[in-house]
Design a protein around this motif. Structure first.
Motif, PDB file in Angstrom:
ATOM      1  N   THR A   1       0.827  -1.205   0.000  1.00  0.00           N
ATOM      2  CA  THR A   1       0.000   0.000   0.000  1.00  0.00           C
ATOM      3  C   THR A   1       0.861   1.255   0.000  1.00  0.00           C
ATOM      4  OG1 THR A   1      -0.182  -0.153   2.431  1.00  0.00           O
ATOM      5  CG2 THR A   1      -1.972  -1.096   1.125  1.00  0.00           C
ATOM      6  N   GLY A   2       2.012   1.178   0.659  1.00  0.00           N
ATOM      7  CA  GLY A   2       2.908   2.330   0.645  1.00  0.00           C
ATOM      8  C   GLY A   2       3.402   2.640  -0.747  1.00  0.00           C
ATOM      9  N   GLU A   3       3.712   1.605  -1.518  1.00  0.00           N
ATOM     10  CA  GLU A   3       4.200   1.804  -2.881  1.00  0.00           C
ATOM     11  C   GLU A   3       3.095   2.314  -3.794  1.00  0.00           C
ATOM     12  OE1 GLU A   3       6.788   2.125  -5.912  1.00  0.00           O
ATOM     13  OE2 GLU A   3       7.283   1.622  -3.831  1.00  0.00           O
ATOM     14  N   GLU A   4       1.887   1.777  -3.637  1.00  0.00           N
ATOM     15  CA  GLU A   4       0.785   2.145  -4.520  1.00  0.00           C
ATOM     16  C   GLU A   4       0.173   3.499  -4.183  1.00  0.00           C
ATOM     17  OE1 GLU A   4      -2.028  -1.016  -4.542  1.00  0.00           O
ATOM     18  OE2 GLU A   4      -0.704  -2.413  -5.579  1.00  0.00           O
ATOM     19  N   SER A   5       0.571   4.093  -3.060  1.00  0.00           N
ATOM     20  CA  SER A   5      -0.013   5.372  -2.654  1.00  0.00           C
ATOM     21  C   SER A   5       0.871   6.564  -2.995  1.00  0.00           C
ATOM     22  CB  SER A   5      -0.273   5.362  -1.139  1.00  0.00           C
ATOM     23  OG  SER A   5       0.956   5.304  -0.423  1.00  0.00           O
ATOM     24  N   ARG A   6       1.952   6.341  -3.702  1.00  0.00           N
ATOM     25  CA  ARG A   6       2.882   7.429  -3.995  1.00  0.00           C
ATOM     26  C   ARG A   6       2.335   8.338  -5.091  1.00  0.00           C
ATOM     27  NH1 ARG A   6       7.605   6.340  -1.473  1.00  0.00           N
ATOM     28  NH2 ARG A   6       7.935   4.175  -0.832  1.00  0.00           N
ATOM     29  N   LEU A   7       2.530   9.631  -4.888  1.00  0.00           N
ATOM     30  CA  LEU A   7       2.174  10.608  -5.905  1.00  0.00           C
ATOM     31  C   LEU A   7       3.328  10.695  -6.894  1.00  0.00           C
ATOM     32  CD1 LEU A   7       0.297  12.839  -6.975  1.00  0.00           C
ATOM     33  CD2 LEU A   7       1.489  14.446  -5.462  1.00  0.00           C
ATOM     34  N   ASN A   8       3.145  10.093  -8.057  1.00  0.00           N
ATOM     35  CA  ASN A   8       4.187  10.092  -9.075  1.00  0.00           C
ATOM     36  C   ASN A   8       3.550  10.258 -10.445  1.00  0.00           C
ATOM     37  OD1 ASN A   8       3.167   7.461  -9.667  1.00  0.00           O
ATOM     38  ND2 ASN A   8       4.575   6.583  -8.164  1.00  0.00           N
ATOM     39  N   ALA A   9       4.391  10.341 -11.462  1.00  0.00           N
ATOM     40  CA  ALA A   9       3.902  10.591 -12.813  1.00  0.00           C
ATOM     41  C   ALA A   9       3.003   9.466 -13.305  1.00  0.00           C
ATOM     42  CB  ALA A   9       5.078  10.785 -13.757  1.00  0.00           C
ATOM     43  N   THR A  10       3.331   8.223 -12.937  1.00  0.00           N
ATOM     44  CA  THR A  10       2.525   7.089 -13.391  1.00  0.00           C
ATOM     45  C   THR A  10       1.123   7.137 -12.793  1.00  0.00           C
ATOM     46  OG1 THR A  10       4.507   5.719 -13.612  1.00  0.00           O
ATOM     47  CG2 THR A  10       2.393   4.573 -13.464  1.00  0.00           C
ATOM     48  N   PHE A  11       1.035   7.419 -11.499  1.00  0.00           N
ATOM     49  CA  PHE A  11      -0.275   7.518 -10.846  1.00  0.00           C
ATOM     50  C   PHE A  11      -1.102   8.631 -11.482  1.00  0.00           C
ATOM     51  CE2 PHE A  11      -2.965   9.603  -7.667  1.00  0.00           C
ATOM     52  CZ  PHE A  11      -3.775   8.548  -7.279  1.00  0.00           C
ATOM     53  N   LEU A  12      -0.489   9.791 -11.689  1.00  0.00           N
ATOM     54  CA  LEU A  12      -1.208  10.919 -12.278  1.00  0.00           C
ATOM     55  C   LEU A  12      -1.640  10.609 -13.706  1.00  0.00           C
ATOM     56  CD1 LEU A  12       0.971  13.893 -10.978  1.00  0.00           C
ATOM     57  CD2 LEU A  12      -1.296  13.200 -10.175  1.00  0.00           C
ATOM     58  N   ALA A  13      -0.784   9.908 -14.450  1.00  0.00           N
ATOM     59  CA  ALA A  13      -1.123   9.577 -15.834  1.00  0.00           C
ATOM     60  C   ALA A  13      -2.326   8.643 -15.890  1.00  0.00           C
ATOM     61  CB  ALA A  13       0.084   8.946 -16.528  1.00  0.00           C
ATOM     62  N   PHE A  14      -2.313   7.592 -15.069  1.00  0.00           N
ATOM     63  CA  PHE A  14      -3.439   6.658 -15.061  1.00  0.00           C
ATOM     64  C   PHE A  14      -4.727   7.349 -14.623  1.00  0.00           C
ATOM     65  CE2 PHE A  14      -0.500   2.960 -15.194  1.00  0.00           C
ATOM     66  CZ  PHE A  14      -1.189   2.197 -16.119  1.00  0.00           C
ATOM     67  N   LEU A  15      -4.639   8.180 -13.595  1.00  0.00           N
ATOM     68  CA  LEU A  15      -5.840   8.851 -13.100  1.00  0.00           C
ATOM     69  C   LEU A  15      -6.382   9.822 -14.147  1.00  0.00           C
ATOM     70  CD1 LEU A  15      -7.714   9.043 -10.692  1.00  0.00           C
ATOM     71  CD2 LEU A  15      -6.275  10.863  -9.762  1.00  0.00           C
ATOM     72  N   THR A  16      -5.501  10.541 -14.822  1.00  0.00           N
ATOM     73  CA  THR A  16      -5.936  11.485 -15.847  1.00  0.00           C
ATOM     74  C   THR A  16      -6.559  10.759 -17.039  1.00  0.00           C
ATOM     75  OG1 THR A  16      -4.203  13.057 -15.207  1.00  0.00           O
ATOM     76  CG2 THR A  16      -5.180  13.329 -17.387  1.00  0.00           C
ATOM     77  N   ILE A  17      -5.910   9.677 -17.479  1.00  0.00           N
ATOM     78  CA  ILE A  17      -6.462   8.899 -18.594  1.00  0.00           C
ATOM     79  C   ILE A  17      -7.830   8.341 -18.226  1.00  0.00           C
ATOM     80  CG2 ILE A  17      -6.166   6.789 -19.946  1.00  0.00           C
ATOM     81  CD1 ILE A  17      -3.137   7.344 -19.835  1.00  0.00           C
ATOM     82  N   ALA A  18      -7.966   7.839 -16.998  1.00  0.00           N
ATOM     83  CA  ALA A  18      -9.249   7.298 -16.547  1.00  0.00           C
ATOM     84  C   ALA A  18     -10.317   8.382 -16.528  1.00  0.00           C
ATOM     85  CB  ALA A  18      -9.095   6.681 -15.154  1.00  0.00           C
ATOM     86  N   CYS A  19      -9.943   9.567 -16.068  1.00  0.00           N
ATOM     87  CA  CYS A  19     -10.897  10.676 -16.008  1.00  0.00           C
ATOM     88  C   CYS A  19     -11.318  11.107 -17.419  1.00  0.00           C
ATOM     89  CB  CYS A  19     -10.257  11.836 -15.256  1.00  0.00           C
ATOM     90  SG  CYS A  19     -11.438  12.974 -14.497  1.00  0.00           S
TER      91      CYS A  19
END
Length: 313
Positions: free
Chosen positions: A108-126
């Protein structure tokens, strides 16, 4: 089963071996003297029944191996061994019910990081959700649900609350607080461009109703979020990751964010507000249910402090 590798100082090797040999859920103990170079020491390996892993890791941490050396865990997909079978039978409990707390914290610590990959997936999903709204396509909405990476930070918040890990809560909260507004802002900009170029028509979008469920907040919004949060945490703690796909599809977090952006472009502020409320209800429901499930499973946990501050900021 899980495969354990411990790098330990020479003066702790016998204690590590004793801790492994005395537990019935351990098999295939291997000692490689002097194999570790940095930090220098011996390497001890073993295969562990999942339900024995937490106790074994706790014993090694009490010896200080996590500070003076290192402990690594890997999933074993197939083990053809009578000794492994005996270890799984002798270990108390069931593998599906066992929680490897250090693994959960690390994941969970690794998956909760604010990074470019997280932002990219969230933006694409949105953006996918926005396309689903303007095309009145429930299938595209479902696609946006699957792509959305938000369950990782939500699970991290639940773990942080139950285990009193402020670093997890802070990190995951930052990822969500920064990620969703940024994704919605980019989606808003894309929707403005699409409206300006005639890619979609306001009246056509408002006349479509197949995806209205995204912003329709009601008791079932909370009920579904609670059930999804409970199922998601059970999946993470029992290593049944396939169930997470169902969790992603069942909640309207990312679709609500995408609908809010489209509604803002169309000037439908009531729908925009209801979409934002839907987003908040789903996020809160998932965290509450996940934390409750984890708290129930945490009653069996030993009293020691499982976590150390995460090494990367």
């Amino acid at each position: 089963m899980l495969h354990l590798r411990a790098v330990c100082p020479v003066d702790r090797t016998e204690q590590v071996l004793a801790a492994l040999k005395e537990h019935p859920g351990v098999a295939h103990v291997v000692l490689l003297r002097g194999a570790a170079l940095d930090p220098a020491g011996d390497v001890v390996e073993a295969d562990l029944a999942r339900e024995a892993t937490d106790e074994v890791v706790e014993a090694l941490c009490e010896l200080g191996i996590d500070h003076s050396g290192g402990v690594t865990l890997e999933q074993v997909d197939t083990a053809l061994s009578d000794a492994a079978d005996r270890a799984e039978e002798a270990a108390p409990g069931e593998a599906a019910d066992a929680v490897v707390w250090e693994e959960l914290i690390a994941r969970t610590g690794e998956e909760s990081r604010l990074n470019a990959t997280f932002l990219a997936f969230l933006t694409i999903a949105c953006l996918l959700a926005a396309v689903g709204v303007v095309t009145d396509s429930p299938v595209t909405i479902v696609g946006a649900m699957v792509v959305g990476p938000e369950f990782g930070p939500l699970a991290a918040i639940a773990v942080g609350l139950v285990l009193r890990r402020r670093d997890l809560v802070r990190r995951a909260g930052l990822a969500l607080a920064a990620g969703f507004p940024l994704a919605m802002l980019i989606t808003f900009a894309g929707a403005v461009l699409g409206s300006y170029t005639g890619l979609f028509d306001r009246d056509v979008v408002l006349a479509a109703h197949q995806v209205d469920f995204v912003f329709q907040v009601g008791p079932f919004s909370l009920i579904v979020a609670l059930l999804a949060g409970a199922a998601g945490m059970l999946s993470m703690t029992s290593a049944k990751s396939a169930a997470l796909v169902g969790v992603f599809i069942s909640v309207t977090t990312v679709p609500a964010a995408g609908f809010a952006a489209i509604a803002a472009v169309l000037g439908e502020w009531a729908i925009c507000g209801r979409s934002v409320l839907q987003l908040v209800v789903n996020l809160a429901g998932i965290v509450v249910a996940a934390a409750l499930v984890l708290a129930l499973r945490n009653r069996r946990r030993r009293g020691r402090d499982l976590g150390r501050p995460l090494s990367r900021g």
